[in-house]
Design a protein around this motif. Structure first.
Motif, mmCIF file in Angstrom:
data_model
loop_
_atom_site.group_PDB
_atom_site.id
_atom_site.type_symbol
_atom_site.label_atom_id
_atom_site.label_comp_id
_atom_site.label_asym_id
_atom_site.label_seq_id
_atom_site.Cartn_x
_atom_site.Cartn_y
_atom_site.Cartn_z
ATOM 1 N N ARG A 164 0.850 -1.183 0.000
ATOM 2 C CA ARG A 164 0.000 0.000 0.000
ATOM 3 C C ARG A 164 0.894 1.244 0.000
ATOM 4 O O ARG A 164 1.897 1.299 0.727
ATOM 5 N N VAL A 165 0.518 2.223 -0.827
ATOM 6 C CA VAL A 165 1.291 3.474 -0.895
ATOM 7 C C VAL A 165 0.527 4.535 -0.118
ATOM 8 O O VAL A 165 -0.689 4.671 -0.268
ATOM 9 N N GLU A 166 1.237 5.270 0.728
ATOM 10 C CA GLU A 166 0.564 6.390 1.415
ATOM 11 C C GLU A 166 1.471 7.605 1.425
ATOM 12 O O GLU A 166 2.707 7.480 1.440
ATOM 13 N N GLU A 167 0.872 8.779 1.367
ATOM 14 C CA GLU A 167 1.643 10.016 1.491
ATOM 15 C C GLU A 167 2.224 10.072 2.899
ATOM 16 O O GLU A 167 1.593 9.591 3.849
ATOM 17 N N VAL A 168 3.392 10.645 3.043
ATOM 18 C CA VAL A 168 4.006 10.732 4.378
ATOM 19 C C VAL A 168 3.116 11.591 5.279
ATOM 20 O O VAL A 168 2.827 12.744 4.956
ATOM 21 N N PRO A 169 2.624 11.018 6.388
ATOM 22 C CA PRO A 169 1.778 11.796 7.289
ATOM 23 C C PRO A 169 2.531 13.009 7.848
ATOM 24 O O PRO A 169 3.773 12.971 7.994
ATOM 25 N N GLN A 170 1.803 14.056 8.155
ATOM 26 C CA GLN A 170 2.398 15.314 8.614
ATOM 27 C C GLN A 170 3.316 15.120 9.812
ATOM 28 O O GLN A 170 4.368 15.749 9.911
ATOM 29 N N GLU A 171 2.961 14.196 10.710
ATOM 30 C CA GLU A 171 3.772 14.031 11.939
ATOM 31 C C GLU A 171 5.192 13.533 11.636
ATOM 32 O O GLU A 171 6.084 13.637 12.470
ATOM 33 N N TYR A 172 5.394 12.987 10.430
ATOM 34 C CA TYR A 172 6.730 12.506 10.061
ATOM 35 C C TYR A 172 7.423 13.406 9.050
ATOM 36 O O TYR A 172 8.524 13.081 8.573
ATOM 37 N N ALA A 173 6.794 14.514 8.725
ATOM 38 C CA ALA A 173 7.372 15.428 7.722
ATOM 39 C C ALA A 173 8.721 15.950 8.214
ATOM 40 O O ALA A 173 8.901 16.241 9.402
ATOM 41 N N GLY A 174 9.674 16.040 7.328
ATOM 42 C CA GLY A 174 10.991 16.578 7.682
ATOM 43 C C GLY A 174 11.910 15.559 8.329
ATOM 44 O O GLY A 174 13.025 15.882 8.705
ATOM 45 N N LEU A 175 11.434 14.337 8.480
ATOM 46 C CA LEU A 175 12.282 13.297 9.075
ATOM 47 C C LEU A 175 12.831 12.389 7.983
ATOM 48 O O LEU A 175 12.233 12.229 6.922
ATOM 49 N N GLY A 176 13.939 11.782 8.272
ATOM 50 C CA GLY A 176 14.517 10.812 7.346
ATOM 51 C C GLY A 176 15.456 9.918 8.123
ATOM 52 O O GLY A 176 15.738 10.161 9.300
ATOM 53 N N GLY A 177 15.946 8.877 7.481
ATOM 54 C CA GLY A 177 16.946 8.016 8.087
ATOM 55 C C GLY A 177 16.546 7.522 9.463
ATOM 56 O O GLY A 177 15.407 7.103 9.691
ATOM 57 N N ARG A 178 17.502 7.602 10.384
ATOM 58 C CA ARG A 178 17.285 7.097 11.744
ATOM 59 C C ARG A 178 16.130 7.805 12.448
ATOM 60 O O ARG A 178 15.403 7.185 13.233
ATOM 61 N N ALA A 214 23.018 11.365 16.144
ATOM 62 C CA ALA A 214 21.583 11.118 15.933
ATOM 63 C C ALA A 214 21.041 12.089 14.884
ATOM 64 O O ALA A 214 20.192 11.727 14.066
ATOM 65 N N SER A 215 21.546 13.320 14.896
ATOM 66 C CA SER A 215 21.132 14.298 13.867
ATOM 67 C C SER A 215 21.670 13.871 12.510
ATOM 68 O O SER A 215 20.933 13.842 11.512
ATOM 69 N N PRO A 228 21.031 26.056 13.289
ATOM 70 C CA PRO A 228 21.889 25.028 13.904
ATOM 71 C C PRO A 228 21.265 24.399 15.144
ATOM 72 O O PRO A 228 21.402 23.195 15.375
ATOM 73 N N ASP A 229 20.540 25.196 15.942
ATOM 74 C CA ASP A 229 19.908 24.648 17.151
ATOM 75 C C ASP A 229 18.815 23.654 16.794
ATOM 76 O O ASP A 229 18.615 22.649 17.483
ATOM 77 N N ASP A 230 18.094 23.939 15.715
ATOM 78 C CA ASP A 230 17.013 23.031 15.301
ATOM 79 C C ASP A 230 17.594 21.705 14.813
ATOM 80 O O ASP A 230 17.008 20.651 15.010
ATOM 81 N N TYR A 231 18.729 21.816 14.143
ATOM 82 C CA TYR A 231 19.390 20.593 13.660
ATOM 83 C C TYR A 231 19.776 19.724 14.854
ATOM 84 O O TYR A 231 19.534 18.517 14.873
ATOM 85 N N GLN A 232 20.335 20.354 15.874
ATOM 86 C CA GLN A 232 20.694 19.608 17.086
ATOM 87 C C GLN A 232 19.438 19.058 17.774
ATOM 88 O O GLN A 232 19.436 17.929 18.272
ATOM 89 N N ALA A 233 18.372 19.849 17.758
ATOM 90 C CA ALA A 233 17.129 19.415 18.409
ATOM 91 C C ALA A 233 16.573 18.153 17.748
ATOM 92 O O ALA A 233 15.923 17.328 18.402
ATOM 93 N N MET A 234 16.828 18.015 16.456
ATOM 94 C CA MET A 234 16.380 16.808 15.748
ATOM 95 C C MET A 234 17.034 15.569 16.369
ATOM 96 O O MET A 234 16.377 14.555 16.606
ATOM 97 N N GLY A 235 18.329 15.661 16.654
ATOM 98 C CA GLY A 235 19.036 14.541 17.271
ATOM 99 C C GLY A 235 18.489 14.232 18.656
ATOM 100 O O GLY A 235 18.326 13.060 19.026
ATOM 101 N N ILE A 236 18.208 15.277 19.418
ATOM 102 C CA ILE A 236 17.664 15.074 20.771
ATOM 103 C C ILE A 236 16.297 14.398 20.689
ATOM 104 O O ILE A 236 15.996 13.469 21.450
#
Lengths: 79, 572
Positions: free
Chosen positions: B14-28, B475-476, B513-521
């Protein structure tokens, strides 16, 4: 005084007389520091050379001792 | 971008569009946050409730160099924790070019049935019976699959170890030459794939529907800054291309931190025979390749192609961690033997690290002698056969140690430590102990800090803070698809700024840069949350007892970071 230097990474390629088994014997003035040895070998900070003696990385102000066995390898950040 | 949800029980996709809650995420970030949301933490890792997720990084499939890391995630049968294991090769870029953010494999095929998942150049996916490939080793399998579906495909697959659902089973993936010599090795994810009844995934490299880059000019400019820094750095621009990661053998032995003979010595007696320098010289003399393109879009070329005395292919790529596990830990100082063991691990579908350490524990327990390369090869073949001793060995060091009633088992949460001894690089011990995935050097390796003297490797002081910062940074980085070796150049300030610029230019986001670090956290918090729900506590964040009790020569130190300090690692 004389110290024995073993080189690693791509550093040995720079010295045509380098013997991988023995390394290099370098004669430098008594009381010379690590930075003097690096200058003698024409290694600059951009070469990323890390100097270790007796299983510890030493800084460039460290004084060398007669007969010291010095290893110089290149900086790395994991693999 | 889209998700492909693969139902192994019903054999549908089944194919689905990436739900909004996962937008901007990738990889790990995507694998870990999805698993934390969708997988019951107390589930059987080899049961139908577990999910196996393949996610390219946010930047995979873009023109940026070195963005070919693929994250593979699930609940691990080896550690019982959440797991992300990532691999290079060709698949991450292929998925990115197909606009696929993740493949989510759910449920299980009917017992005894095997399938391959085929994804064509339009991104259309289907499951096809793979019973004919049952028991096949990975080199033969990939040759068959590329023969059938065409060479312009990337492959993910398991070997016999994955079909046996062993704790050290890897997921192998094809490199640029179409060989299954790249691995998502850690955590037994091959066993999860085997439990799903999925033998292989074939993915077209001819996709033409990547996520559009919102600001192509800004992306191009920042990508140039990054690529130049990778080329200019002496390590990534020169040394890795000449010696590969094996260049670390000299450095880590010179610091007395190379765990040898099952972590009883910090300097391996025969290290100069298995060093990166010896490796390069051997390969050159025999006409192999010291510099080799293994992963799509790579400009570092840290891979190599090791050949025998007659110039015949033996394995690619022989790397630092494998040389350590199959060499230093087992006392084997013969590169030909280590290369053979590396090939067998790839072919059978095994993590070279967990398997090498399992063999070392067996040797330490007296089952075989150290430095007996033939015995090590026979042990690998026992794993391939699925014999009783083979299954023990294939389940990893802890299974072997328990069987032989031997307490010197260098693991955390069941997963083997890596090629940096915690007693001589204390901060790497903090990483092993506290990483949400069991011992894992890629989660925050501090070797660079020790080489630059930014940190004293033998004292407790500063190790927890350095580990925390490094684990957040990794993690980032693991979200982006960037290789960790290339990611090392992010220490340069202007390059550090280029990364959020590229992420913003790609998606139109406004990350600083802080947001990038926040992604890892955010990722680490999700992983820790999953583990807590699975029953893990701070008491699980400890090294094996012998690291606190047995001094390691030549420094003769034990691990000195206190439990209280370890427990403060994730104070954020």
């Amino acid at each position: 005084m004389k110290v024995r230097v073993k080189l690693f990474g791509t550093l040995p390629q720079r010295y045509s007389e380098y013997d991988p088994e023995y390394g290099l014997e370098v004669e430098i003035p008594d009381g010379a520091k690590v930075k003097d040895l690096l200058a003698h070998l024409e290694l600059s900070s951009s070469d990323g050379g890390v100097v270790a003696i007796d299983n510890l990385v030493v800084n460039t102000e460290e004084k060398l001792k007669e007969g010291a066995s010095v290893r110089i390898f290149q900086h790395a950040f994991g693999g | 971008m889209k998700f492909l949800r693969v139902d192994m029980n019903g054999q549908s996709v089944r194919v689905e569009e990436v739900p909004q809650e996962y937008a901007g995420l990738g990889g790990r970030g995507l694998t870990s946050i999805l698993i934390n949301h969708e997988v019951p933490a107390t589930c059987d890792p080899l049961g139908p409730e577990n999910k196996l997720i393949f996610a390219p990084g946010i930047l995979s499939g873009t023109p940026l160099v070195n963005t070919s890391r693929l994250s593979v995630g699930a609940k691990s049968p080896l550690t019982g924790t959440i797991k992300e294991s990532n691999a290079g090769g060709t698949v991450a870029a292929a998925l990115g070019k197909l606009g696929i953010a993740a493949i989510i494999v759910e449920d299980q095929a009917p017992k005894g049935k095997l399938f391959n998942l085929i994804i064509d150049k339009n991104g259309d996916a289907s499951l096809e019976p793979a019973d004919a490939y049952q028991g096949m080793r990975t080199y033969a399998l990939v040759e068959k699959l590329l023969g059938r579906y065409g060479e312009k495909n990337g492959v993910l697959c398991i070997g016999p170890a994955g079909e046996y659902q062993l704790g050290s089973a890897s997921i192998q993936t094809s490199d640029v030459d179409g060989r299954p010599c790249r691995a998502a090795g850690r955590g037994g994810l091959g066993a999860v794939m085997g439990a799903k009844g999925l033998k292989g995934i074939v993915i077209s490299q001819q996709g033409k529907s990547p996520d559009a880059i919102v600001d192509p000019d800004a992306f191009k400019n920042a990508a140039k800054v990054f690529a130049k820094a990778v080329k200019d750095n002496p390590f990534t621009g020169k040394m890795l291309g000449s010696l590969g990661t094996a260049g670390l053998v000299a450095a880590v032995n010179s610091l007395g931190a190379f765990p040898s003979y099952n972590a009883t010595k910090g300097v391996f007696d025969g290290w100069e025979k298995i060093s990166g320098e010896a490796l390069a010289e051997t390969i050159q003399q025999r006409g192999g390749k010291t510099t080799h393109l293994g992963c799509s879009q790579c400009i570092i070329h840290c891979s190599n192609e090791y050949v025998d005395k007659d110039g015949k292919y033996m394995t690619a790529s022989l790397e630092y961690e494998t040389i350590w596990a199959m060499g230093g830990m087992t006392g084997i100082d013969d590169l030909d033997m280590i290369a053979r063991l590396d090939f067998l691990a790839d072919d059978i579908g095994l993590d070279t690290m967990n398997t090498g350490v399992a063999i070392a524990v067996a040797m330490d327990a007296g089952y075989k002698k150290y430095d007996d390369g033939q015995a090590a090869i026979e042990m690998m073949e026992e794993i391939a056969k699925g014999s009783e001793i083979g299954k023990l060995l294939g389940n990893g060091p802890e299974a072997v140690g328990k069987h032989f009633n031997h307490h010197r088992i260098p693991v955390v949460k069941g997963q083997s430590n890596s090629a940096y001894d915690p007693r001589a690089m204390q901060g790497n011990g903090v990483n092993y102990a506290t990483c949400p995935m069991g011992a894992d050097h890629t989660a925050g390796n501090l070797v660079g800090a020790y080489l630059s003297k930014a940190l004293n490797p033998l004292d407790a002081e500063g190790q927890v803070e350095a580990s925390r910062n490094s684990q957040i940074a990794m993690a980032s980085l693991d979200c982006t698809g960037l290789c960790l070796l290339a990611g090392g150049v992010l220490a340069v300030p202007e390059v550090r700024d280029a990364l959020p610029q590229m992420l913003n230019a790609k998606s139109g986001s406004q990350l600083g840069p802080d947001d990038y670090q926040a992604m890892g956290i955010r990722v680490l918090k999700a992983e820790r949350e999953f583990n807590r729900k699975a029953g893990f506590t701070n008491k699980d964040d400890r090294l094996a007892r012998f690291f606190y009790e047995e001094p390691l020569p030549p420094h003769n130190k034990v691990f000195v970071v206190s439990d209280e300090e370890l427990d403060s690692t994730f104070d954020f």
